[in-house]
Design a protein around this motif. Structure first.
Motif, short mmCIF file in Angstrom:
data_model
loop_
_atom_site.label_atom_id
_atom_site.label_comp_id
_atom_site.label_asym_id
_atom_site.label_seq_id
_atom_site.Cartn_x
_atom_site.Cartn_y
_atom_site.Cartn_z
N LYS A 187 50.09 18.22 47.95
CA LYS A 187 49.08 18.79 47.13
C LYS A 187 49.07 18.38 45.83
O LYS A 187 49.69 19.23 45.04
N ARG A 188 48.21 17.55 45.02
CA ARG A 188 48.17 17.38 43.59
C ARG A 188 46.85 18.20 43.26
O ARG A 188 45.93 17.75 43.14
N TYR A 189 47.29 19.45 42.64
CA TYR A 189 46.37 20.36 42.24
C TYR A 189 46.44 20.69 40.90
O TYR A 189 47.26 20.66 40.16
N THR A 190 45.32 21.37 40.18
CA THR A 190 45.14 21.96 39.14
C THR A 190 45.26 23.60 39.21
O THR A 190 44.93 24.24 38.19
N ARG A 191 45.59 24.00 40.48
CA ARG A 191 45.64 25.53 40.37
C ARG A 191 46.76 25.82 41.69
O ARG A 191 47.19 24.80 42.35
N PRO A 192 47.56 27.02 41.92
CA PRO A 192 48.45 27.16 42.78
C PRO A 192 47.78 26.73 44.19
O PRO A 192 46.69 27.07 44.42
N VAL A 193 48.66 26.54 45.05
CA VAL A 193 48.17 25.97 46.41
C VAL A 193 48.18 27.32 47.30
O VAL A 193 49.03 28.25 47.19
N GLY A 194 47.11 27.58 48.11
CA GLY A 194 46.93 28.62 48.95
C GLY A 194 47.59 28.55 50.19
O GLY A 194 48.12 27.65 50.63
N VAL A 215 55.23 21.93 52.33
CA VAL A 215 54.17 21.67 51.39
C VAL A 215 54.57 21.56 49.94
O VAL A 215 55.58 22.06 49.62
N VAL A 216 54.21 20.25 49.52
CA VAL A 216 54.59 19.82 48.34
C VAL A 216 53.66 19.84 47.33
O VAL A 216 52.32 19.40 47.62
N SER A 217 53.82 20.53 46.09
CA SER A 217 52.74 20.41 45.06
C SER A 217 53.35 20.36 43.82
O SER A 217 54.64 20.80 43.33
N ASN A 218 52.57 20.17 42.59
CA ASN A 218 53.04 20.03 41.33
C ASN A 218 52.63 21.39 40.52
O ASN A 218 52.73 21.54 39.51
N ALA A 219 51.81 22.27 41.34
CA ALA A 219 51.12 23.42 40.47
C ALA A 219 51.65 24.77 41.25
O ALA A 219 50.94 25.67 40.84
N GLY A 220 52.59 24.88 41.87
CA GLY A 220 53.01 25.92 42.62
C GLY A 220 52.23 26.75 43.69
O GLY A 220 51.35 25.89 44.18
N PHE A 221 52.50 27.93 44.12
CA PHE A 221 52.03 28.44 45.11
C PHE A 221 51.58 29.92 45.05
O PHE A 221 52.13 30.43 44.04
N THR A 222 50.51 30.40 45.63
CA THR A 222 50.02 31.63 45.52
C THR A 222 51.09 32.55 46.45
O THR A 222 51.67 32.16 47.22
N PRO A 223 51.07 34.01 45.94
CA PRO A 223 51.85 34.83 46.70
C PRO A 223 51.57 34.95 48.20
O PRO A 223 52.32 35.06 49.13
N ALA A 224 49.98 34.85 48.32
CA ALA A 224 49.94 34.86 50.16
C ALA A 224 50.52 33.78 50.57
O ALA A 224 50.88 33.49 51.60
N ALA A 225 50.40 32.50 49.81
CA ALA A 225 51.26 31.16 50.68
C ALA A 225 52.65 31.38 50.74
O ALA A 225 53.08 31.12 51.93
#
Length: 260
Positions: A187-194, A215-225
């Motif tokens: 996930k290349r996102y501009t917001r945390p991944v859900g 799950v790999v991301s540049n933008a971190g993850f939400t608490p729910a995730a």
């Protein structure tokens, strides 16, 4: 005496015992008692400095990890705003789980609540001061980002390949090493991944017969995730973690760990 502070208790007994000694030995005992009281008061006055020094030493032992997590959990959104929510949660978690037990053990339990912000500020300064290698620019395009993640896994000795845009069933990269199959969603996102991404890759692991899912991301993850990942066993990673990702076996089952 139970309601008095440790400093007051020490002073009380020093004066009592010193007074008895003065009656017997006179001026030398009085001078020794005064010196002991002065030392107790000086130790008390120096307590805030010792508290800050202890927090700083604890943080510096983890400076490299803190600096890396700060970089991973801070990102710029589509509007140019710097989002630090993930790092703020990480910083508070570090203080609560790593700093507080040591602080309380060393006799600073009364500092925990009134000085929590001060502890976070010290951790922030330590994380900011630690030097990190220059960050590699990551591709903006989603498909290119998947290839980039596969390459980073290859650096860790994985046989990794992107699955392609169609028919991936929630899996962007398949990687194998030491008989362990890893299913990855990128996930290349501009917001945390859900948590939707966590649900998708957990299902993809079943479809692809994966041993583990990430799950790999540049933008971190939400608490729910993060909560759902803990329940499903899905690993949440920053792409910096991929080049050191290694399969391990623990308690008879396959798990994945990110080496540092």
């Amino acid at each position: 005496m139970s309601g008095r502070s440790p400093t007051a208790t020490r002073l009380f007994w020093t004066v009592v015992l010193g007074g008895c000694a003065v009656l017997r030995y006179g001026a030398p005992a009085f001078a020794a008692t005064a010196a002991a009281c002065f030392a107790i008061l000086l130790h008390r006055l120096d307590r805030p400095r010792r508290f800050r020094s202890l927090v700083r030493r604890i943080a510096r032992r983890h400076a490299a990890t803190l600096a890396l997590r700060r970089r991973q959990e801070c990102f710029v959104d589509a509007y140019g705003n710097t989002i630090e929510d993930g790092w703020l949660r990480e910083r508070a978690y570090f203080v609560e789980r790593t700093v507080l037990p040591i602080i309380e053990e060393r006799g600073f339990a009364d500092y925990v609540e009134p000085h929590f912000d001060a502890m976070e500020a010290i951790v922030e300064r330590v994380a900011c001061a630690h030097p990190l290698p220059d960050e590699i620019d990551t591709p903006e395009d989603g498909v290119a980002y998947e290839r980039y993640c596969a390459e980073r896994l290859g650096e860790a000795g994985w046989d990794a390949r992107p699955t392609g845009a169609s028919g991936d069933q929630g899996c962007d990269v398949i990687a194998e090493k030491a008989g362990v199959r890893l299913v990855v969603q990128c996930k290349r996102y501009t917001r945390p991944v859900g948590n939707a991404a966590v649900q998708e890759v957990a299902a993809a692991a079943l479809h692809w017969s994966g041993d583990m899912a990430a799950v790999v991301s540049n933008a971190g993850f939400t608490p729910a995730a993060r909560k759902l990942a803990g329940t499903t066993g899905v690993i949440l990673l920053h792409h910096d973690d991929l080049s050191t990702l290694a399969p391990t076996r623990r308690a008879g089952r396959r798990v994945m760990t990110a080496g540092r």
